[in-house]
Design an enzyme around this catalytic site. Sequence first.
Site, short mmCIF file in Angstrom:
data_model
loop_
_atom_site.label_atom_id
_atom_site.label_comp_id
_atom_site.label_asym_id
_atom_site.label_seq_id
_atom_site.Cartn_x
_atom_site.Cartn_y
_atom_site.Cartn_z
N CYS A 179 -1.83 39.39 -38.40
CA CYS A 179 -0.97 38.20 -38.47
C CYS A 179 -0.56 38.03 -39.93
CB CYS A 179 -1.68 36.96 -37.93
SG CYS A 179 -3.14 36.47 -38.86
N HIS A 233 8.71 74.72 -49.02
CA HIS A 233 8.60 76.03 -49.63
C HIS A 233 9.84 76.83 -49.30
CE1 HIS A 233 7.14 76.22 -45.50
NE2 HIS A 233 7.65 77.44 -45.48
#
Length: 660
Positions: free
Chosen positions: A397, A582
């Site tokens: 909350c 890569h």
Amino acid sequence: MSTLEQSAPAPKKTGGVKQATQKFGRFLSAMVMPNIGAFIAWGFLTALFIEAGYLPNEDLASLVDPMIKYLLPLLIAYSGGKAIHDHRGGVLGAIAAMGVIVGADIPMFIGAMIMGPLAGYVIKQFDKYIGSKTPSGFEMLVNNFSAGIIGMLLAIAGFYGVGPVVSAFTDLLASGVDAILGWGLLPLASIFIEPAKILFLNNAINHGILSPIGIQQAGEFGKSIMFLLEANPGPGLGLLLAYSIFGKGSIKGSAPGAAIIHFFGGIHEVYFPYVLMKPIMFVSVIVSGMAGVFTFSLLDAGLIAAASPGSIIALMLMSPKGGYIPVIAGVLVAAVVSFLLSSLFLRRSAATDEDLDKAKEAVSDLKNSSKGISTNETAGTADLSNKAHINKIIFACDAGMGSSAMGATSFRKKVKNAGLPIEVTNTAIENIPLDADLVVTQQNLTPRAKAKAPNAVHVSIDNFVNNPIYDKLIEELKAKAEQPDTSPVPEYAQEDVTESLDKTFPEDAVNTKNNGETDGSGVLRKENIVLQLPSVSKEDAIRRAGESLVSAGYVQPHYVDAMIEREGVATTYIGNGVAIPHGVGEAKKEIKTSGIVIHQYPEGVEFEGGTAYLVIGIAGAGREHLQILTKIAEAIEDESTVTRLARVTDPDELYNTFGV
């Protein structure tokens, strides 16, 4: 109404003064509520050890003044800055707040509420602008010195500019309150405070006006009536007792339980539907609130610190020595007046069960509409099969202290009774952990929860207490625990992380265990681990990783473009918060020697398939890097490891985890 959801269209936004006021109040609450424990600690020290306290002690009393002048404002400023720009914003907020604190003779809470978020915003804009412009290898230098320089400038601005203005404003407010008290008009404040509570506007009033003045008065006089204006449980108690006696049907049956939760638990919103089902009850809570404040003023009542939550227990704990009777008297008078007026209204026209149902819907509508969410909108639904494992459930909350705590307690018992090995806890929206599997929030808070935990399953509910969705969730969790994992996720996410690495580098997929160990000691170096980077696009994150490989001498510059091209073919996100960009194919010719760089993004970078918190740039020429890749694969199989590494501030922790 409750829904299980993972993705939904963005809620429509609506304008209005009420929405803006509540949003402002939520933000003030987010600064104050996480630090309530510190305020209570200060209150106890004051009540116990000052000269007029229960156990006078000159040495321990010396803690009181530094805490109220320095510690508490700094905590508020840190929380405000953190809400804007995480830990970095919090640190800048604390630095900036020192300017207004030192430049004033009074506790500078309003100044802290200004400087904390302001500093967080300034450093956030700076980081957004500087972004990927920082040369690779200079990130830590830029981050540290930018924080120091900007923090210094903001502290100076606070000292000479903001501090004096806030001091004058605070003095003006205090003078106004003194005048109102002198004229005997403070009870009129209930005309605004009581309806504001029911319209969920109380945070702005409480944390923006009442608490700062109350803290200043408590520092000077040892107590303040300001802490009692909004926290008084008397009006709600009297109302609920009247319904308990003169109500009808289920209304009468539910009111006693609500009265206990309200009076002893301090959850005031449980009585809001009982007001809304009969609008004349606004008169009851307003008049009784005025009667309570009048009694407090007459008997010189006050608290030493904020009572949170607003229960009778908290009020008693925060009452000063010899101050119990005035506080109890004010609560009792408010409860009696509320009971008499509410009983009169009920006897003239009794409410029905249908009225209560409509009123509860009205309370939910007020919450939603005030935050710009239409109650007619329904979120997309999903079942738990979209999550491989459910190990941690979070109830969240705004503040993480009230309604979510009740919901977590209730659901935790159900989980325990069902024999499920699942952790259930509660927290504020802003503090939802990265490893949360399932997040339960009220409907109007779900969009914010999704932003904090995008990979979790989200459950939207209209209330935390006795919600029927809990039993349905338990059944689904039990069914899931009895079934094998058949999560409908993409192929790359179904693969074992080690297999993902092997498939990513097919020409280098060698079993190092069977073919001897490879020396990877030079592949990952400490200087190539960069921490606390601001969130950027995946393209910028890949480019930054590539530039780091270039700077480290592992690859030629053209390898960076090959890394970005590779990402366009297939994602290099391999799951569990890790991406390994890569180059492949012809890009291998651009590699000088095998190397790895690790970039940490605490706020994450969005890749196709998930959010990466660790972006590991890889240049693999032969077998040298495979030993480290194997170690990385083993480490990130445990999602909690990635969660921890995404937040560490010492590069040694990453190096010791992944290095050889």
